[in-house]
Design an enzyme around this catalytic site. Structure first.
Site, PDB file in Angstrom:
ATOM      1  N   GLY A  62      18.466 -13.549 -16.816  1.00  0.00           N
ATOM      2  CA  GLY A  62      20.035 -13.424 -16.654  1.00  0.00           C
ATOM      3  C   GLY A  62      20.727 -14.625 -16.527  1.00  0.00           C
ATOM      4  O   GLY A  62      19.900 -15.680 -15.713  1.00  0.00           O
ATOM      5  N   ASP A 122      33.419  -8.623  -6.893  1.00  0.00           N
ATOM      6  CA  ASP A 122      32.935  -8.856  -7.812  1.00  0.00           C
ATOM      7  C   ASP A 122      32.089  -7.695  -8.393  1.00  0.00           C
ATOM      8  O   ASP A 122      31.046  -7.780  -8.919  1.00  0.00           O
ATOM      9  CB  ASP A 122      32.081 -10.082  -8.086  1.00  0.00           C
ATOM     10  N   GLY A 173      24.318 -16.185 -14.823  1.00  0.00           N
ATOM     11  CA  GLY A 173      25.747 -15.794 -14.040  1.00  0.00           C
ATOM     12  C   GLY A 173      26.760 -16.893 -13.573  1.00  0.00           C
ATOM     13  O   GLY A 173      26.292 -18.123 -13.826  1.00  0.00           O
ATOM     14  N   GLY A 174      27.577 -16.896 -12.784  1.00  0.00           N
ATOM     15  CA  GLY A 174      28.487 -17.870 -12.402  1.00  0.00           C
ATOM     16  C   GLY A 174      27.779 -18.900 -11.556  1.00  0.00           C
ATOM     17  O   GLY A 174      28.411 -20.084 -11.616  1.00  0.00           O
ATOM     18  N   PHE A 175      26.965 -18.571 -10.797  1.00  0.00           N
ATOM     19  CA  PHE A 175      26.034 -19.238  -9.944  1.00  0.00           C
ATOM     20  C   PHE A 175      25.234 -20.163 -10.549  1.00  0.00           C
ATOM     21  O   PHE A 175      24.876 -21.231 -10.462  1.00  0.00           O
ATOM     22  CB  PHE A 175      25.564 -18.451  -8.752  1.00  0.00           C
ATOM     23  N   GLY A 176      24.308 -19.497 -11.703  1.00  0.00           N
ATOM     24  CA  GLY A 176      23.469 -20.092 -12.344  1.00  0.00           C
ATOM     25  C   GLY A 176      22.608 -19.201 -13.061  1.00  0.00           C
ATOM     26  O   GLY A 176      22.910 -17.975 -13.302  1.00  0.00           O
ATOM     27  N   LYS A 177      21.397 -19.656 -13.531  1.00  0.00           N
ATOM     28  CA  LYS A 177      20.357 -18.782 -14.278  1.00  0.00           C
ATOM     29  C   LYS A 177      19.634 -18.107 -13.263  1.00  0.00           C
ATOM     30  O   LYS A 177      19.133 -18.762 -11.983  1.00  0.00           O
ATOM     31  CB  LYS A 177      19.564 -19.641 -15.168  1.00  0.00           C
ATOM     32  N   VAL A 178      18.943 -16.827 -13.602  1.00  0.00           N
ATOM     33  CA  VAL A 178      18.125 -16.155 -12.919  1.00  0.00           C
ATOM     34  C   VAL A 178      16.878 -16.113 -13.600  1.00  0.00           C
ATOM     35  O   VAL A 178      16.614 -15.453 -14.876  1.00  0.00           O
ATOM     36  CB  VAL A 178      18.578 -14.800 -12.688  1.00  0.00           C
TER      37      VAL A 178
END
Length: 829
Positions: free
Chosen positions: A495, A612, A497-502
């Site tokens: 995944g 969110d 997201g706005g924070f980074g990759k998972v």
């Protein structure tokens, strides 16, 4: 020279300056053509010349006219005739002075002999920019305005019909623009900074609006522009109040070429006369095309203040503050009512909606809260392919070449070089980290709680040492997470997201984990990292994703969670090849998510507002049990004696609570609104924003509410659910989602009420025909809520301090279905 003579001299100079500022720009190039017309046409004191093919490079086109009376006056007279192009045709205009020029195109299809212009399809290019691509003006008149920086002695404007089609044009303008109109002084919106290269951009005027005043015609604008009124764009007209005044153009400031006195002399201000709470924003909503950058120009003129330094306000583009505590007098050389403008560039996104807002300063409280806006211009910027209208072919060196192909080849070479450089840096970094980190043991991170404690200090704890329960989480060395994720292998990404990759990870003991690695370039950073750890350290719940640990070595910000085998709810609804979920499975996932959010809202002295809520932040495990995730934007709710928290707007497009956006007042009901969007997303199995659809269908919430109000929501359901939902279950689900999307938070249910109704929806779906519930009200939300809240509070009032982790995991497992079965079934009543 006496005092009287000096005063006379200053007065004369002042009057001369005023006259000079009021004089309009005289264009060096001024080509106005009434296409297809045998005579000149005068519109707003401007003469459009008869069409004599003087500037056409190719012939064989057709002059057309209509006998229908479109209207008798003004610009409509330009639409009485047209020139039809059966093949590729170019206009070539000699340019007296290179620089920015207007290109204005007029279209109105009509029938001429065998040519039905409403079926025409064609592209238009100018100076290697695509202005229109596969354009088909079918209904009514269309006016297009562009501005290009012409860098040659001739401007070539080319019309290219589609295969088996033709092109047409009713009127045309090519007019010089002052160099001062577009400069390189724009700021970027997010992240904030300066934007370079604006001078070379092609621009299309999308909206030009006069706030608080009447429409301004080309006759009253020195550059022949039209400004429309703002009434159709105001989200809440009761929050705005129109004012008029006199603009004071000053030397060194904005001139009448930037915007005329009729724009700077009117404004919308906050209508706070009858408001008990003046802390709100005035917001305008504009439709735009997705995938393009936009130049947004704000026009200000303080015609409301009686003296300087009396007006401080904030300016917003979408959810971002672009100007905080703006004092116009600081930017107008100490002059009151002096025009001033600000340029911002908004990056491309998938959204088809643009919001601009003004609101009072929240930090300067010595003045009366107020905010104004006099005018606004929204201009689309060409994309990386040199296009203002999607993809098209343009002529380069006599051959038709796809711009995207050229850009793609260049980008491909660049990508290869970049990949080699990145690979070298990764290998170098890995060797350095392996050398620096010898210990692979886990270090517990700091949490509040009892039991065995360990001390820890990290960069977000401001140097304080707190105790932690060792069972709740660990501080991981970076090398341990490198090993767990195969050195952050891109093929292990589950995944983004706005924070980074998972990344999917496997610890040494075989435990599967999800590793969220912060991107240094991300919009989210240290604050979100800290919030996530602090929140998930305090709360444990069956329907909240558990935090296992974190890493904050060097510049790394990494969070480690329990691994959710089945990914996001979003992926199960659309965009992947996963099997379709049944209606029961979807309801159970919604119920689990509602339980997690209800616990956040009620599980402690102060509510926790997620901020969110969306399908991408709802994860499902191997048994399809739902858990709410991603708490980086979460916020502590209001104190007991307050109704809301005033805070900057954050969230995701399509899910954002409109009341929160307008007023910047956050409550638990903002989560309820977002959850309502998720409910419709679950029902329809489509993205909440889809720019590829017709305009009325782009926004899922608006589209679903349209059909719900007609009582025909089943028209837009996921086809996989057709015939599989009991009517009573569908009705109750639709009512619940509709109430979640109420315009005002006070009219929305609590998450406890939503949970009650979703459980009820599931009961109705599973009920036998003979025991079908008597659903005799469309207003069941809130009924028996006190009993439900009592049960819910008993369920969630226990905290980590009173239970070990196994007990904590079980506190949400008390299914309310047994209670509801007694309430729903007729014999139970």
């Amino acid at each position: 020279m006496g005092v009287g003579e000096l005063k006379l001299l200053f007065w004369t100079l002042s009057m001369l300056s005023s006259v000079l500022f009021s004089m309009g720009f005289v264009p060096k190039d001024n080509y106005l053509i009434d296409c297809g017309s045998p005579i000149n046409t005068t519109v707003s004191n401007r003469v459009f010349l008869a069409d004599n093919s003087q500037y056409l490079k190719t012939q064989g086109d057709i002059l057309a006219n209509t006998s229908n009376s479109i209207t008798s006056t003004n610009a409509s007279r330009l639409y009485q005739t047209a020139r039809i192009f059966e093949g590729t045709t170019s206009y070539s205009f000699p340019i007296s002075l290179q620089g920015r020029h207007w290109i204005r195109l007029y279209f109105l299809p009509f029938q001429y002999q065998n040519y039905n212009m409403s079926t025409a399809m064609f592209s238009v290019t100018a100076q290697n920019f695509v202005l229109l691509s596969t354009f088909q003006p079918q209904n009514g008149s269309v006016f297009k305005e562009y501005s290009l920086n012409v860098t040659s002695d001739n401007l070539v404007l080319t019309f290219t019909p589609a295969v088996n089609s033709f092109a047409f044009l009713n009127a045309l303008e090519v007019v010089s623009v002052p160099d001062t109109l577009i400069t390189d002084g724009a700021q970027t919106v997010n992240p904030s900074g300066s934007f370079q290269g604006l001078l070379g951009e092609a621009l299309e005027t999308v909206w030009r609006v006069n706030m608080g005043g009447p429409m301004v015609s080309a006759l009253n604008d020195t550059l022949g522009r039209t400004w429309v009124t703002d009434g159709n764009f105001l989200l809440n007209q009761n929050l705005a109040h129109a004012v008029t005044g006199t603009a004071n153009y000053v030397n060194g400031g904005a001139t009448s070429d930037i915007a005329p006195p009729s724009v700077y002399g009117t404004a919308e201000e906050m209508n706070s006369v009858n408001s008990t709470n003046p802390n709100f924003n005035v917001t305008w909503k504009f439709n735009v095309d997705a995938g393009f950058q936009y130049l947004i120009r704000f026009h200000f003129c303080d015609i409301v203040s009686k003296s300087l330094n009396m007006l401080y306000f904030n300016v917003f583009v979408n959810s971002w503050v672009v100007a905080q505590d703006l004092d116009l007098s600081d930017n107008t050389f100490g002059n009151l009512a002096a025009p001033y403008y600000m340029d911002f560039v908004l990056g491309s996104s998938i959204s088809t909606v643009l919001y601009v807002s003004v609101g009072p300063s929240t930090t300067i409280t010595t003045v009366t809260p107020n905010a104004i806006l006099n005018g606004l211009e929204v201009m689309k910027m060409n994309n990386s392919e040199g296009s203002l209208d999607g993809e098209a072919y343009i002529s380069l060196n006599g051959s038709k070449t796809k711009v995207g192909l050229i850009v793609g080849l260049v980008a491909g070479v660049f990508a290869v070089l970049l990949s080699v450089a990145i690979l070298f840096l990764i290998l170098h970094r890995r060797r350095r980290l392996t050398h620096d980190h010898h210990s692979k043991s886990w270090v517990p991170f700091s949490l509040n709680g009892g039991g065995n404690t360990h001390s820890s200090v990290s960069k977000f704890s401001k140097g304080t040492i707190t105790s932690a329960t060792s069972e709740l989480g660990f501080r991981f060395p970076f090398v341990a997470l490198q090993e767990a994720t195969n050195n952050f292998d891109e093929s292990w990404v589950v995944g983004v997201g706005g924070f980074g990759k998972v990344y999917k990870g496997v610890l040494k003991d075989g435990t599967k984990v999800a590793v969220k690695r912060g991107n240094p370039l991300s919009q989210q950073g240290l604050a979100e990292f800290r919030t996530e750890i602090e929140l998930l350290s305090q709360f444990r719940h069956r329907h909240l994703v558990s935090l296992i640990g974190y890493c904050d070595e060097g510049k790394e910000m990494i969070l480690v969670y329990e691994y959710m085998e089945n990914g996001t709810l979003k992926n199960h609804l659309y965009g992947s090849n996963l099997p379709s979920l049944s209606w029961k499975q979807r309801l159970e996932i919604c119920i689990g998510s509602a339980k997690g959010l209800h616990y956040l809202h009620t599980g402690s002295a102060k509510a926790i507002i997620h901020r969110d809520v969306k399908s991408a932040n709802i994860l499902v495990d191997e048994n399809l049990m739902a858990k709410v995730a991603d708490f980086g934007l979460s916020k502590t709710g209001p104190d007991f004696d307050k109704t809301h928290v005033s805070t900057a707007v954050k969230g995701s497009f399509g899910y954002l609570d409109p009341e929160y956006f307008r007023r910047q007042q956050l409550t638990e009901k903002s989560d309820v609104y977002s959850f309502g969007v998720v409910l419709f997303e679950v029902f329809c199995a489509r993205p909440v924003i889809d720019p590829s659809l017709p305009r009325e269908m782009v926004n899922l919430a608006e589209w679903a509410m349209h059909w719900q109000k007609k009582g025909q929501l089943e028209q837009i359901m996921d086809p996989n659910l057709a015939g599989k939902i009991r009517p009573d279950s569908l009705r109750k689900f639709a009512e619940t989602a509709e109430k979640c999307l109420a315009e005002y938070g006070v009219d929305r249910p609590t998450m406890g009420d939503v949970l009650w109704n979703l459980e009820y929806t599931l009961q109705l779906q599973e009920a036998d025909a003979q025991n079908e519930a008597d659903d005799n009200s469309t207003n069941q939300i809130g009924e028996l809520s006190s009993m439900v809240n009592l049960i819910s509070n008993e369920e969630t009032s226990l905290t980590v301090e009173h239970l070990d982790s196994s007990q904590v995991d079980d506190i949400s497992g008390v299914s309310m279905s047994k209670v509801f079965s007694q309430l729903v079934k007729a014999e139970g009543r």
